[in-house]
Design a protein around this motif. Structure first.
Motif, mmCIF file in Angstrom:
data_model
loop_
_atom_site.group_PDB
_atom_site.id
_atom_site.type_symbol
_atom_site.label_atom_id
_atom_site.label_comp_id
_atom_site.label_asym_id
_atom_site.label_seq_id
_atom_site.Cartn_x
_atom_site.Cartn_y
_atom_site.Cartn_z
ATOM 1 N N HIS A 100 -14.197 1.844 -3.393
ATOM 2 C CA HIS A 100 -14.328 0.886 -4.477
ATOM 3 C C HIS A 100 -13.107 -0.008 -4.623
ATOM 4 C CE1 HIS A 100 -18.078 2.549 -6.363
ATOM 5 N NE2 HIS A 100 -17.759 3.499 -5.537
ATOM 6 N N GLN A 101 -11.933 0.554 -4.371
ATOM 7 C CA GLN A 101 -10.725 -0.244 -4.572
ATOM 8 C C GLN A 101 -10.689 -1.403 -3.596
ATOM 9 O OE1 GLN A 101 -7.593 2.751 -4.347
ATOM 10 N NE2 GLN A 101 -7.203 2.464 -6.514
ATOM 11 N N LEU A 102 -11.140 -1.171 -2.350
ATOM 12 C CA LEU A 102 -11.119 -2.238 -1.370
ATOM 13 C C LEU A 102 -12.147 -3.295 -1.716
ATOM 14 C CD1 LEU A 102 -10.649 -0.314 1.992
ATOM 15 C CD2 LEU A 102 -9.012 -1.745 0.805
ATOM 16 N N ARG A 103 -13.270 -2.870 -2.321
ATOM 17 C CA ARG A 103 -14.283 -3.848 -2.691
ATOM 18 C C ARG A 103 -13.758 -4.841 -3.704
ATOM 19 N NH1 ARG A 103 -19.451 -0.389 -4.701
ATOM 20 N NH2 ARG A 103 -19.731 0.990 -2.940
ATOM 21 N N ARG A 104 -12.985 -4.332 -4.663
ATOM 22 C CA ARG A 104 -12.638 -5.145 -5.828
ATOM 23 C C ARG A 104 -11.322 -5.886 -5.682
ATOM 24 N NH1 ARG A 104 -15.380 -4.017 -10.278
ATOM 25 N NH2 ARG A 104 -13.610 -4.391 -11.642
ATOM 26 N N GLY A 105 -10.637 -5.691 -4.563
ATOM 27 C CA GLY A 105 -9.332 -6.326 -4.375
ATOM 28 C C GLY A 105 -9.368 -7.826 -4.549
ATOM 29 N N ARG B 187 -2.702 8.819 -1.165
ATOM 30 C CA ARG B 187 -3.276 9.461 0.016
ATOM 31 C C ARG B 187 -3.527 8.442 1.117
ATOM 32 N NH1 ARG B 187 -9.071 10.594 -0.898
ATOM 33 N NH2 ARG B 187 -9.175 8.548 0.009
ATOM 34 N N THR B 188 -4.127 7.324 0.752
ATOM 35 C CA THR B 188 -4.471 6.356 1.791
ATOM 36 C C THR B 188 -3.235 5.703 2.386
ATOM 37 O OG1 THR B 188 -4.842 4.693 0.083
ATOM 38 C CG2 THR B 188 -6.764 5.844 0.901
ATOM 39 N N VAL B 189 -2.213 5.486 1.573
ATOM 40 C CA VAL B 189 -0.982 4.901 2.117
ATOM 41 C C VAL B 189 -0.337 5.871 3.104
ATOM 42 C CG1 VAL B 189 1.400 4.243 1.540
ATOM 43 C CG2 VAL B 189 -0.497 3.325 0.219
ATOM 44 N N ARG B 190 -0.251 7.146 2.732
ATOM 45 C CA ARG B 190 0.372 8.130 3.642
ATOM 46 C C ARG B 190 -0.429 8.245 4.947
ATOM 47 N NH1 ARG B 190 4.503 10.355 0.795
ATOM 48 N NH2 ARG B 190 4.193 10.884 -1.371
ATOM 49 N N GLN B 191 -1.771 8.217 4.806
ATOM 50 C CA GLN B 191 -2.589 8.304 6.017
ATOM 51 C C GLN B 191 -2.417 7.061 6.874
ATOM 52 O OE1 GLN B 191 -6.557 8.903 4.502
ATOM 53 N NE2 GLN B 191 -6.344 11.127 4.412
ATOM 54 N N ALA B 238 2.559 0.148 5.362
ATOM 55 C CA ALA B 238 1.263 0.644 4.900
ATOM 56 C C ALA B 238 1.078 0.361 3.413
ATOM 57 C CB ALA B 238 1.137 2.145 5.174
ATOM 58 N N PHE B 239 2.107 0.563 2.634
ATOM 59 C CA PHE B 239 2.049 0.288 1.197
ATOM 60 C C PHE B 239 1.796 -1.201 0.955
ATOM 61 C CE2 PHE B 239 2.799 1.041 -3.213
ATOM 62 C CZ PHE B 239 3.583 0.017 -3.695
ATOM 63 N N ASP B 240 2.528 -2.029 1.679
ATOM 64 C CA ASP B 240 2.378 -3.476 1.573
ATOM 65 C C ASP B 240 0.934 -3.886 1.845
ATOM 66 O OD1 ASP B 240 4.394 -6.258 2.500
ATOM 67 O OD2 ASP B 240 2.215 -6.252 2.553
ATOM 68 N N GLN B 241 0.397 -3.382 2.943
ATOM 69 C CA GLN B 241 -0.952 -3.786 3.330
ATOM 70 C C GLN B 241 -1.997 -3.266 2.337
ATOM 71 O OE1 GLN B 241 -2.016 -3.416 7.487
ATOM 72 N NE2 GLN B 241 -4.144 -3.041 6.947
ATOM 73 N N ARG B 242 -1.861 -2.034 1.930
ATOM 74 C CA ARG B 242 -2.839 -1.459 1.017
ATOM 75 C C ARG B 242 -2.800 -2.175 -0.337
ATOM 76 N NH1 ARG B 242 -7.476 1.744 1.159
ATOM 77 N NH2 ARG B 242 -7.845 2.386 -0.991
ATOM 78 N N LEU B 243 -1.602 -2.491 -0.766
ATOM 79 C CA LEU B 243 -1.457 -3.195 -2.041
ATOM 80 C C LEU B 243 -2.090 -4.583 -1.947
ATOM 81 C CD1 LEU B 243 -0.028 -2.314 -4.669
ATOM 82 C CD2 LEU B 243 1.874 -3.757 -3.997
ATOM 83 N N ASP B 244 -1.879 -5.242 -0.826
ATOM 84 C CA ASP B 244 -2.452 -6.574 -0.639
ATOM 85 C C ASP B 244 -3.971 -6.514 -0.600
ATOM 86 O OD1 ASP B 244 -2.940 -8.870 1.982
ATOM 87 O OD2 ASP B 244 -2.358 -9.418 -0.046
ATOM 88 N N PRO B 248 -3.906 -7.741 -5.101
ATOM 89 C CA PRO B 248 -3.071 -8.856 -4.647
ATOM 90 C C PRO B 248 -2.015 -9.290 -5.661
ATOM 91 C CG PRO B 248 -5.391 -9.322 -4.265
ATOM 92 C CD PRO B 248 -5.331 -8.067 -5.054
ATOM 93 N N SER B 249 -2.322 -9.167 -6.941
ATOM 94 C CA SER B 249 -1.340 -9.590 -7.942
ATOM 95 C C SER B 249 -0.117 -8.669 -7.915
ATOM 96 C CB SER B 249 -1.969 -9.617 -9.331
ATOM 97 O OG SER B 249 -2.603 -8.385 -9.597
ATOM 98 N N LEU B 250 -0.351 -7.382 -7.641
ATOM 99 C CA LEU B 250 0.783 -6.456 -7.508
ATOM 100 C C LEU B 250 1.545 -6.711 -6.215
ATOM 101 C CD1 LEU B 250 -0.632 -3.027 -8.777
ATOM 102 C CD2 LEU B 250 0.861 -4.633 -9.959
ATOM 103 N N HIS B 251 0.823 -7.158 -5.196
ATOM 104 C CA HIS B 251 1.499 -7.463 -3.933
ATOM 105 C C HIS B 251 2.497 -8.595 -4.129
ATOM 106 C CE1 HIS B 251 1.975 -9.293 0.098
ATOM 107 N NE2 HIS B 251 1.976 -8.021 0.480
#
Lengths: 177, 330
Positions: A100-105, B187-191, B238-244, B248-251
């Motif tokens: 869901h998080q990727l959907r709403r980004g 979890r997703t960032v570490r992975q 990984a954090f950068d990409q996941r945040l983006d 996006p506003s947090l990125h």
């Protein structure tokens, strides 16, 4: 070795070795995501590929649709996520397979909102009832797109936009559901 | 999307230990006497938590994403898991097709003396098919009939709860959602960090080569710290990409923070007679600056991300070093 240990070790080696600091703040390159020219080019490609004919040779696209498209074009790895999202609609049993998080980004992409505001101010777009319609200066969009296509600029993003043509995007998806 | 829907969808994304931890955290916030059951020293006897003085027990199952391709497989996995948990609570096992008593010595060390469970809640991160109900509820009745019921009353209620039920049962606030989303994000960032490939590491490698030249007696330590910096760098990427991808506003805040970190570290180093001592403070500086924008959402991860950003600044060359005057770097 922990992170703090690694930094402490580095500092000790640099001090004892007599190394000279070399600080170059210009090397901190900002992400291309915040480059206006890049964002305008991607927006142009998304509009040219996905907009539909409107009245008087104009073309139009839903504002939220363009937002999703350009977001995925800049992040092509999200195209499979969108595809899976589209395929899982109406099948609640598949709901857990689509993050869901990727959907709403894309909903939080304020940079795109700023780019669109700029293009509206420049007469490239007009805002009409939740749609973006080609404005008096919309010719630049076509020129940008064809230049990119001829020279294979932003090829990954253009390929992503082409793939997105095959994916059904619904109104609920455009609201992030 | 309402808060309930947001929390339910976030719960559905969690799996394994993350899901169990989030469920337990939720119940901790709701029930004053909720008690988690650690699996040490010899297992949790099938019980992940209990409350109401030991009258209500909880079993959790967070299906691993990607492990099951169809709804039917999900149903099968869920029924198998919960039937197994119920057998442990009823102290039963199969010998062939027959249910026989199987002592659960650990249960005596968990529930209060003489206390029996009166209701059992089976909490799962996927409840999109009612077909889990019949096999589980039927099994519960069979087990109750076959069991000596030392720790569960014969007529104990059993019910299955999914993310929506758990979300709708009690109040949900932004903090609850943020806590759950943070687990997913961390979890997703570490992975993702494990799969990041650092491109253009040439400048970083040449800086490590300078270190080896100026301190040839410290090569093993230099290799170790280089490896740690690369790991931190991958985490930062990984954090950068996941945040983006997700916020996006947090990125944008991350980009600005990165610039502030470099400016502050550089100013301290340039203005000091002991520049390397100032570099030692870089991790704390990064954590402080990132904490302003991110500690609420990402808590424990901020220290690692701060280290990652420093590693990135070293790796991508804003922060570097040269050999001492008179020494030539080959």
């Amino acid at each position: 070795m922990s992170s703090s240990t690694a930094l402490e070790k580095l500092v000790r080696i640099l001090e004892s070795g007599g190394a000279r600091p070399d600080i170059n703040a210009d090397r901190l390159a900002p992400s291309a995501i915040y480059d206006l020219d890049y964002r305008v080019a991607i927006t142009a490609c998304a509009f040219e590929i996905h907009s539909k004919p409107y009245i008087l040779e104009k073309r139009r696209i839903r504002t939220s649709h363009l937002k999703l498209l350009q977001f995925a074009a800049i992040r092509p790895w999200l195209v499979p996520v969108i595809r899976q999202w589209s395929q899982s609609l109406g099948y609640a049993q598949q709901s857990m397979f689509s993050p869901h998080q990727l959907r709403r980004g894309f909903l939080g992409d304020r940079v795109h909102d700023t780019v669109v505001a700029f293009l509206v101010a420049r007469g490239v777009f007009e805002q009409v009832d939740g749609h973006l319609v080609s404005g008096p200066s919309a010719g630049v969009l076509g020129r940008l797109y064809f230049t990119a296509a001829e020279n294979s600029y932003f090829s990954t993003s253009v390929r992503a936009l082409d793939e997105l043509r095959e994916i059904r995007i619904t109104n609920s998806m455009l609201e992030g559901w | 999307m309402s808060l309930f829907e947001a929390y339910a969808s976030t719960l559905a994304e969690l799996s394994g230990n993350d899901f169990q931890a989030e469920v337990c955290a939720r119940f901790h916030a709701i029930f004053l006497d909720f008690q988690t059951v650690p699996a040490k020293p010899h297992g949790d006897a099938g019980l992940d938590g209990f409350s109401h003085g030991g009258r209500r027990g909880y079993c959790c199952y967070g299906l691993e994403r990607g492990a099951f391709a169809t709804a039917k497989q999900c149903v099968g996995a869920i029924t198998d898991k919960f039937k197994s948990d119920l057998r442990r609570l009823f102290e039963l096992t199969f010998q062939g097709k027959k249910l026989v008593h199987d002592d659960s010595p650990e249960m005596a060390t968990i529930l209060p003396d003489g206390q029996k469970l009166e209701s059992i809640e089976l909490i799962v991160n996927w409840f999109e098919s009612h077909r889990v109900l019949n096999p589980i509820l039927t099994a519960a009745r069979q087990y109750a009939s076959a069991s000596g019921c030392r720790y569960v009353v014969p007529g104990a209620s059993v019910r299955v709860l999914g993310p929506k039920e758990l979300s709708n049962s009690y109040a949900v606030d932004e903090r609850t959602i943020a806590r759950a989303q943070q687990r997913i994000f961390v979890r997703t960032v570490r992975q993702a960090a494990e799969g990041v490939t650092i491109g253009n590491a040439g400048d970083f490698d040449s800086k490590m080569a300078v270190l080896r030249e100026i301190r040839p007696d410290q090569i093993p330590a230099i290799e170790a710290l280089a490896e740690q910096f690369r790991a931190n760098w991958r985490m930062a990427i990984a954090f950068d990409q996941r945040l983006d991808d997700t916020a996006p506003s947090l990125h944008q805040i991350l980009e600005e923070s990165r610039s502030r970190i470099l400016t502050k570290v550089a100013a301290l180093m340039v203005g000091s007679l002991e520049p390397w001592t100032r570099l030692a403070d870089a991790g704390d500086i990064a954590e402080e600056i990132l904490g302003t924008g991110f500690s609420g959402q990402f808590g424990d991860l901020i220290r690692d991300i701060g280290s990652g950003e420093i590693a990135r600044l070293i790796g991508e060359c804003p922060i570097g070093w040269q050999p001492p005057h008179g020494a030539q770097h080959v």
